[in-house]
Design an enzyme around this catalytic site. Structure first.
Site, PDB file in Angstrom:
ATOM      1  N   ASP A 452     -16.277   7.992 -18.025  1.00  0.00           N
ATOM      2  CA  ASP A 452     -15.860   6.787 -18.734  1.00  0.00           C
ATOM      3  C   ASP A 452     -14.588   7.092 -19.523  1.00  0.00           C
ATOM      4  O   ASP A 452     -14.527   8.093 -20.269  1.00  0.00           O
ATOM      5  CB  ASP A 452     -16.967   6.323 -19.679  1.00  0.00           C
ATOM      6  CG  ASP A 452     -16.664   4.956 -20.266  1.00  0.00           C
ATOM      7  OD1 ASP A 452     -17.047   3.952 -19.650  1.00  0.00           O
ATOM      8  OD2 ASP A 452     -16.027   4.903 -21.345  1.00  0.00           O
ATOM      9  N   GLU A 495     -13.866   0.531 -16.884  1.00  0.00           N
ATOM     10  CA  GLU A 495     -13.277   1.869 -16.951  1.00  0.00           C
ATOM     11  C   GLU A 495     -14.304   2.952 -16.617  1.00  0.00           C
ATOM     12  O   GLU A 495     -14.074   4.127 -16.899  1.00  0.00           O
ATOM     13  CB  GLU A 495     -12.704   2.125 -18.357  1.00  0.00           C
ATOM     14  CG  GLU A 495     -13.748   2.223 -19.467  1.00  0.00           C
ATOM     15  CD  GLU A 495     -14.124   0.873 -20.062  1.00  0.00           C
ATOM     16  OE1 GLU A 495     -14.601   0.854 -21.203  1.00  0.00           O
ATOM     17  OE2 GLU A 495     -13.921  -0.169 -19.397  1.00  0.00           O
TER      18      GLU A 495
END
Length: 580
Positions: A452, A495
């Site tokens: 992430d 993301e």
């Protein structure tokens, strides 16, 4: 001078006589090897070694025959790639029509054992088309016997019965080897159709016929067939000694595929009869076989026996794991069966299409002959018609090409993330589940990384979504440069990314995650038009004994990632139970 000429002629005649004698000796040696391959495998291997020392003295037809026989040896030993290479060598020595038929048929068998069904059907079709107009029934018989092998592999038992009867009618007992094989195939088809008593009688007839005609390998197949018919009808006491006799016979030929098959049956019989030590011995031996697809069925049977043994000993968790592996192997067998059927149907469709095209070409030719005078009188109209026809063909070709390109494009769009070009969530998880089944079946490692980007929202807020998109694509590019082609990289959303790592233990997965973290941290962002730093956090988890799907691995990696965020980001953590 006259005496010298006479001496020279006598010497020349002597040399030619010796050459002819040597050639005949090699023919005898090759015939002996062919017979030994059916009767005494050990002596056959020794005879092959002897003749290999004299390959430079063999004629081209003899070399073709030698490499064909060598391929048979490799088939018995399950060394299939070497068998295929030997047959390719045989083809280079301009074999006779009869030898060419044998080579094509042997290659068909090898492709079948390699599970390359498209190549097997193509090779068989080439041979059947080649001998269609030949009057020699022996060539047709040999080809139809090989077709019986294919039909058996496709579970087409009704077609096997009719084809076997056709072969017996064509052969009329002339070729005893093919007669033996056909009788066995007839019995096998009857067995697979559930007619056990009838099949047993047919196997006994084939055993007697093959024994009388010195075909010991096919005789062993008949004994195994009787054992199977007794096994399927629940008569284990009658099946056991026959299976043991068949095993002893196959061991003398080192026929690995059949040896494994017999041991799988014996393992079950020993278990049902309470001889648990022998049952475990054969089951463990089969379970250790390599990952070749041809071993899937016996490994499935072995895992079923091991599950029953573990359950009997009260080890229910272990029994469940064995059942999971057996189920996975059964699914692979089912996929393989579907693949065979699709390949077979495609081969039949191609054959039908070729026949239809040939018929159309003949019809067009007849039409052209009939209209020849008309074409000569109307030359200008003919040119116009030809141009129009050519234009239509080109248009159709372009249409088909466009449809093909669009199909590939749509398939890629359905599987890939639109921004980064890597796999999307669903495709990645489907691929990972398949790899996990392989890992469970073969006791391999498997790891998952969940990645992430840290504070990605601030990049979008400060510099705009175009810079955010640049960041996602750049990070993806950096990670793809580090990972292996076998790793499965996909975007979960926003993301967040995930990396599925087959054959990777926890320690190796952690090192890879650290490498990725450092590479991302060193990305130069000036090419985006702005200066900022990019970091990411990574959660790592690896396969445990209790995992049966990809979900628990993802969940643990996600928990480790959550812990990274709370410990300051830009780090890698391996999941620990204390995190939960």
């Amino acid at each position: 001078m006259k005496y010298k000429g006479l001496v020279f002629c006598l010497l020349a005649q002597l040399v030619l006589t010796n050459c002819a004698f040597a050639s005949e000796n090699y023919d005898e040696s090759l015939s002996r090897i062919e017979k030994l391959l059916q009767t005494d495998f050990t002596q056959a291997e020794s005879a092959i070694v002897d003749i290999e020392r004299s390959l430079d003295k063999l004629s081209h037809p003899q070399l073709a025959e030698f490499y064909t026989l060598l391929s048979s040896k490799y088939v018995y030993l399950s060394e299939l790639e070497q068998a295929n290479q030997a047959l390719d060598l045989a083809l280079t020595y301009s074999p006779s029509e009869e030898s060419l038929t044998r080579i094509y048929l042997y290659k068909t068998t090898v492709f079948l054992m390699l599970k390359n069904y498209e190549a097997a059907f193509a090779m068989l079709e080439i041979n059947l088309a080649r001998i269609e107009g030949v009057e020699d029934t022996s060539l047709k018989v040999a080809s139809y016997v090989r077709l019986l092998n294919i039909l058996l592999d496709l579970n087409a038992y009704e077609e096997m019965l009719s084809t076997a009867q056709l072969v017996l009618n064509l052969n009329q007992g002339k070729d005893t080897k093919h007669e033996c094989y056909t009788k066995v195939y007839l019995a096998v088809a009857t067995l697979r159709l559930g007619r056990y008593s009838e099949a047993n009688d047919l196997f006994k007839q084939s055993e007697m016929y093959c024994a009388n005609n010195e075909q010991p390998l096919i005789e062993i197949m008949s004994i195994k067939g009787q054992a199977e018919s007794y096994f399927e009808s629940g008569q284990l006491d009658l099946a056991k000694p026959l299976f043991e006799a068949a095993l002893e016979g196959y061991l003398s030929f080192q026929f690995q595929v059949e040896i494994h098959s017999v041991k799988a049956f014996l393992s079950k019989i020993y278990f049902y009869q309470g001889d648990y030590q022998k049952a475990a011995l054969y089951a463990n031996e089969l379970n250790e076989l390599n990952e070749d697809k041809s071993n899937n069925h016996v490994k499935k049977q072995a895992n079923e026996v091991l599950a029953m043994l573990a359950s009997r000993d009260g080890e229910y968790a272990k029994a469940y794991q064995y059942q999971v592996v057996a189920h996975a192997l059964d699914l692979q067998d089912l996929d393989e069966s579907n693949h065979k059927q699709n390949a077979y149907q495609m081969a039949r469709f191609d054959s039908a299409e070729k026949n239809r095209e040939n018929k159309n070409l003949l019809q067009e030719h007849e039409l052209m002959v009939q209209q020849k005078d008309l074409f000569l009188k109307e030359k200008s109209s003919s040119i116009m018609f030809s141009t129009l026809l050519f234009g239509v063909c080109i248009g159709l070709l372009l249409l088909l090409l466009t449809a093909w390109l669009q199909r590939n494009q749509f398939m890629r769009q359905a599987q890939r993330d639109g921004l980064t070009g890597i796999f999307n969530r669903q495709t990645g998880q489907d691929l990972a589940e398949n790899e996990l089944v392989q890992a469970l079946s073969n006791h391999r490692h498997f790891s998952v990384l969940v990645l992430d980007l840290d504070l990605f929202k601030s990049i979008n807020d400060r510099f705009g979504h175009a810079t955010g998109d640049w960041t996602l694509k750049k990070v993806t590019q950096v990670i793809e440069d580090v990972i292996r082609p076998s790793d499965i990289f996909c975007r979960l959303g926003g993301e967040e990314f995930v990396l599925y790592l087959p054959n990777t233990d926890e320690k190796t997965a952690f090192k890879l995650a650290e490498t990725i973290r450092k590479e991302v941290e060193h990305i130069n962002t000036k090419y985006s038009g702005h200066n900022f730093s990019i970091t990411l956090s990574v959660g790592v988890s690896s396969l445990t004994r209790d995992d049966l799907s990809i979900d628990p691995l993802l969940s643990r990696a996600d928990i480790a990632l959550y812990k990274c965020k709370h410990q300051g980001r830009n780090k890698v953590l391996v999941y620990h139970p204390s995190f939960a």
